[in-house]
Motif scaffolding. Structure first.
Motif, PDB file in Angstrom:
ATOM      1  N   LYS A 116      -8.810   0.580  -3.191  1.00 57.07           N
ATOM      2  CA  LYS A 116      -8.096   1.304  -4.233  1.00 57.07           C
ATOM      3  C   LYS A 116      -6.940   0.440  -4.731  1.00 57.07           C
ATOM      4  N   GLU A 117      -6.665   0.525  -6.026  1.00 56.96           N
ATOM      5  CA  GLU A 117      -5.543  -0.227  -6.578  1.00 56.96           C
ATOM      6  C   GLU A 117      -4.217   0.285  -6.057  1.00 56.96           C
ATOM      7  N   ARG A 118      -4.090   1.606  -5.989  1.00 57.47           N
ATOM      8  CA  ARG A 118      -2.861   2.253  -5.552  1.00 57.47           C
ATOM      9  C   ARG A 118      -3.192   3.269  -4.468  1.00 57.47           C
TER      10      ARG A 118
END
Length: 116
Positions: A9-11
């Motif tokens: 996940k990016e964040r």
């Protein structure tokens, strides 16, 4: 599915934040119990354990949405239990879940082919 497949996940998601908070507090998920079904709404309990500075263990049960409980338990690799009363009320979705998993795998393969 993201936790089960190890999707990057990016964040951080909300479940990631909660897991970090639990770790910081010295708590962990012991188990999840899907314990009730009323008017097509499922209910669950998140069972946590925590130790204080003097190594005293405390068990904490929290009422929570089953979807959140299941996501967190999957992420933390904690067992998920379903009460027999709830189990007996629901339709067997094994075949539908298998098809969804196959479709998800095929979509993932197509996405990887497109990225190549």
């Amino acid at each position: 599915m993201m936790f089960m497949q190890g999707t990057k996940k990016e964040r951080p998601l909300t479940h990631d934040l909660l897991a970090s908070i639990l770790r910081a507090l010295g708590a962990k998920i012991e188990r999840v119990i899907v314990n009730d079904l009323k008017r097509d709404t499922y209910f669950a309990r998140l069972v946590l354990s925590a130790e204080n500075e003097s190594q005293q263990k405390k068990i904490i049960e929290i009422d929570a949405r089953p979807s959140d409980c299941i996501a967190m338990a999957t992420q933390q690799r904690a067992p998920i239990y379903v009460s027999l009363d709830v189990w007996d009320e629901v339709e067997d979705m094994t075949e539908a879940l298998r098809k969804m998993q196959e479709e998800g795998s095929q979509t993932e393969e197509r996405d990887q082919d497109e990225d190549s």
